[in-house]
Design a protein around this motif. Structure first.
Motif, mmCIF file in Angstrom:
data_model
loop_
_atom_site.group_PDB
_atom_site.id
_atom_site.type_symbol
_atom_site.label_atom_id
_atom_site.label_comp_id
_atom_site.label_asym_id
_atom_site.label_seq_id
_atom_site.Cartn_x
_atom_site.Cartn_y
_atom_site.Cartn_z
ATOM 1 N N ASP A 3 19.227 -16.273 -52.951
ATOM 2 C CA ASP A 3 20.415 -17.086 -52.711
ATOM 3 C C ASP A 3 20.081 -18.575 -52.849
ATOM 4 O OD1 ASP A 3 23.040 -17.655 -52.241
ATOM 5 O OD2 ASP A 3 22.921 -17.416 -50.071
ATOM 6 N N ILE A 4 19.539 -18.922 -53.990
ATOM 7 C CA ILE A 4 19.131 -20.304 -54.257
ATOM 8 C C ILE A 4 20.400 -21.134 -54.425
ATOM 9 C CG2 ILE A 4 17.924 -21.813 -55.866
ATOM 10 C CD1 ILE A 4 16.068 -19.319 -56.371
ATOM 11 N N ARG A 5 20.596 -22.078 -53.514
ATOM 12 C CA ARG A 5 21.857 -22.808 -53.446
ATOM 13 C C ARG A 5 21.836 -24.137 -54.188
ATOM 14 N NH1 ARG A 5 24.380 -21.174 -47.858
ATOM 15 N NH2 ARG A 5 23.539 -19.088 -47.746
ATOM 16 N N GLU A 6 20.735 -24.836 -54.120
ATOM 17 C CA GLU A 6 20.666 -26.161 -54.740
ATOM 18 C C GLU A 6 19.244 -26.438 -55.191
ATOM 19 O OE1 GLU A 6 21.534 -30.808 -53.592
ATOM 20 O OE2 GLU A 6 22.348 -29.239 -52.331
ATOM 21 N N VAL A 7 19.117 -27.021 -56.394
ATOM 22 C CA VAL A 7 17.812 -27.418 -56.925
ATOM 23 C C VAL A 7 17.954 -28.840 -57.442
ATOM 24 C CG1 VAL A 7 16.020 -26.962 -58.643
ATOM 25 C CG2 VAL A 7 17.258 -25.049 -57.615
ATOM 26 N N GLU A 8 17.080 -29.730 -56.966
ATOM 27 C CA GLU A 8 17.039 -31.114 -57.437
ATOM 28 C C GLU A 8 15.642 -31.425 -57.926
ATOM 29 O OE1 GLU A 8 18.393 -34.141 -54.771
ATOM 30 O OE2 GLU A 8 19.994 -32.858 -53.992
ATOM 31 N N LEU A 9 15.558 -32.183 -59.002
ATOM 32 C CA LEU A 9 14.272 -32.645 -59.506
ATOM 33 C C LEU A 9 14.119 -34.102 -59.118
ATOM 34 C CD1 LEU A 9 11.710 -32.213 -61.191
ATOM 35 C CD2 LEU A 9 13.039 -32.887 -63.195
ATOM 36 N N ASN A 10 13.101 -34.394 -58.296
ATOM 37 C CA ASN A 10 12.778 -35.756 -57.879
ATOM 38 C C ASN A 10 11.343 -36.033 -58.277
ATOM 39 O OD1 ASN A 10 15.271 -36.287 -56.640
ATOM 40 N ND2 ASN A 10 14.642 -35.164 -54.823
ATOM 41 N N ALA A 11 11.176 -36.925 -59.241
ATOM 42 C CA ALA A 11 9.846 -37.269 -59.776
ATOM 43 C C ALA A 11 9.193 -35.996 -60.296
ATOM 44 C CB ALA A 11 9.013 -37.978 -58.728
ATOM 45 N N ASP A 12 8.093 -35.581 -59.712
ATOM 46 C CA ASP A 12 7.364 -34.393 -60.163
ATOM 47 C C ASP A 12 7.513 -33.237 -59.191
ATOM 48 O OD1 ASP A 12 6.489 -35.657 -62.437
ATOM 49 O OD2 ASP A 12 4.627 -36.360 -61.534
ATOM 50 N N ARG A 13 8.631 -33.210 -58.475
ATOM 51 C CA ARG A 13 8.840 -32.166 -57.467
ATOM 52 C C ARG A 13 10.259 -31.634 -57.539
ATOM 53 N NH1 ARG A 13 5.788 -34.719 -52.224
ATOM 54 N NH2 ARG A 13 3.762 -34.843 -53.235
ATOM 55 N N PHE A 14 10.367 -30.323 -57.364
ATOM 56 C CA PHE A 14 11.672 -29.708 -57.201
ATOM 57 C C PHE A 14 11.946 -29.608 -55.705
ATOM 58 C CE2 PHE A 14 10.649 -27.736 -61.372
ATOM 59 C CZ PHE A 14 11.797 -28.095 -62.065
ATOM 60 N N GLU A 15 13.163 -29.934 -55.295
ATOM 61 C CA GLU A 15 13.604 -29.709 -53.925
ATOM 62 C C GLU A 15 14.663 -28.623 -53.983
ATOM 63 O OE1 GLU A 15 14.362 -33.072 -51.485
ATOM 64 O OE2 GLU A 15 12.824 -34.271 -52.502
ATOM 65 N N VAL A 16 14.449 -27.561 -53.206
ATOM 66 C CA VAL A 16 15.268 -26.359 -53.322
ATOM 67 C C VAL A 16 15.800 -25.961 -51.946
ATOM 68 C CG1 VAL A 16 15.286 -23.951 -54.076
ATOM 69 C CG2 VAL A 16 13.760 -25.580 -55.206
ATOM 70 N N ASP A 17 17.089 -25.687 -51.864
ATOM 71 C CA ASP A 17 17.695 -25.108 -50.665
ATOM 72 C C ASP A 17 17.965 -23.644 -50.971
ATOM 73 O OD1 ASP A 17 17.672 -27.498 -49.255
ATOM 74 O OD2 ASP A 17 19.621 -28.098 -50.042
ATOM 75 N N THR A 18 17.433 -22.757 -50.124
ATOM 76 C CA THR A 18 17.495 -21.322 -50.395
ATOM 77 C C THR A 18 17.395 -20.545 -49.090
ATOM 78 O OG1 THR A 18 16.512 -19.559 -51.736
ATOM 79 C CG2 THR A 18 14.998 -21.176 -50.795
ATOM 80 N N LEU A 19 17.367 -19.233 -49.183
ATOM 81 C CA LEU A 19 17.133 -18.354 -48.039
ATOM 82 C C LEU A 19 15.784 -17.676 -48.210
ATOM 83 C CD1 LEU A 19 20.607 -16.568 -47.641
ATOM 84 C CD2 LEU A 19 19.757 -18.562 -46.406
ATOM 85 N N ASP A 20 15.067 -17.495 -47.072
ATOM 86 C CA ASP A 20 13.783 -16.801 -47.140
ATOM 87 C C ASP A 20 13.973 -15.305 -46.862
ATOM 88 O OD1 ASP A 20 14.068 -16.609 -44.390
ATOM 89 O OD2 ASP A 20 12.425 -17.963 -43.921
ATOM 90 N N LYS A 21 12.871 -14.575 -46.744
ATOM 91 C CA LYS A 21 12.922 -13.121 -46.536
ATOM 92 C C LYS A 21 13.662 -12.733 -45.263
ATOM 93 C CE LYS A 21 8.563 -12.371 -48.881
ATOM 94 N NZ LYS A 21 7.163 -11.957 -48.761
ATOM 95 N N GLU A 22 13.572 -13.586 -44.232
ATOM 96 C CA GLU A 22 14.226 -13.307 -42.944
ATOM 97 C C GLU A 22 15.648 -13.854 -42.880
ATOM 98 O OE1 GLU A 22 11.033 -15.062 -42.643
ATOM 99 O OE2 GLU A 22 10.020 -13.130 -42.780
ATOM 100 N N GLN A 23 16.197 -14.252 -44.012
ATOM 101 C CA GLN A 23 17.562 -14.777 -44.112
ATOM 102 C C GLN A 23 17.744 -16.157 -43.472
ATOM 103 O OE1 GLN A 23 19.535 -13.014 -46.085
ATOM 104 N NE2 GLN A 23 17.953 -11.456 -46.194
ATOM 105 N N HIS A 24 16.650 -16.883 -43.258
ATOM 106 C CA HIS A 24 16.744 -18.244 -42.728
ATOM 107 C C HIS A 24 16.944 -19.228 -43.879
ATOM 108 C CE1 HIS A 24 14.281 -16.292 -39.484
ATOM 109 N NE2 HIS A 24 15.275 -16.834 -38.785
ATOM 110 N N ARG A 25 17.787 -20.229 -43.637
ATOM 111 C CA ARG A 25 17.946 -21.289 -44.628
ATOM 112 C C ARG A 25 16.685 -22.158 -44.604
ATOM 113 N NH1 ARG A 25 23.625 -24.157 -44.247
ATOM 114 N NH2 ARG A 25 22.835 -24.934 -46.218
ATOM 115 N N VAL A 26 16.137 -22.425 -45.774
ATOM 116 C CA VAL A 26 14.924 -23.237 -45.871
ATOM 117 C C VAL A 26 15.086 -24.283 -46.968
ATOM 118 C CG1 VAL A 26 13.325 -21.504 -44.969
ATOM 119 C CG2 VAL A 26 13.821 -21.545 -47.395
ATOM 120 N N HIS A 27 14.368 -25.352 -46.783
ATOM 121 C CA HIS A 27 14.275 -26.411 -47.787
ATOM 122 C C HIS A 27 12.844 -26.389 -48.308
ATOM 123 C CE1 HIS A 27 15.171 -30.201 -49.784
ATOM 124 N NE2 HIS A 27 13.973 -30.602 -49.398
ATOM 125 N N LEU A 28 12.689 -26.178 -49.611
ATOM 126 C CA LEU A 28 11.362 -26.097 -50.226
ATOM 127 C C LEU A 28 11.109 -27.324 -51.084
ATOM 128 C CD1 LEU A 28 11.585 -22.441 -51.619
ATOM 129 C CD2 LEU A 28 10.725 -23.170 -49.385
#
Length: 88
Positions: free
Chosen positions: A48-73
């Motif tokens: 359930d990858i909700r948002e992906v942003e590219l900032n410099a040399d990094r992707f910032e991703v809002d998604t759900l993990d295995k336990e259904q928690h919202r996480v920012h990667l």
């Protein structure tokens, strides 16, 4: 005129010895495509990858993990290595 051949060969040798370094540096600068990034994240159990942003040399991703928690990667855009994960 004798100086040109004497300096030309050492310069060619130096450039030839550095070419593997340049080739490696170019390969390291290749940024992941979006499809590759998503494939890597799904393989690690994120969904359930909700948002992906590219900032410099990094992707910032809002998604759900295995336990259904919202996480920012934060993911390295070149290697795909997970740099940080925060629960929201």
């Amino acid at each position: 005129m004798n100086m040109i051949p004497r300096t030309f060969l050492p310069i060619c040798g130096l450039l030839a010895s550095l070419s593997p370094l340049w080739a490696g540096a170019g390969a390291a600068q290749t940024r992941l495509e979006m499809a590759e990034l998503i494939r890597l994240l799904v393989a690690q159990g994120y969904h359930d990858i909700r948002e992906v942003e590219l900032n410099a040399d990094r992707f910032e991703v809002d998604t759900l993990d295995k336990e259904q928690h919202r996480v920012h990667l934060v993911v390295d855009a070149h290697s795909g290595k997970l740099l940080s994960q925060e629960r929201e």
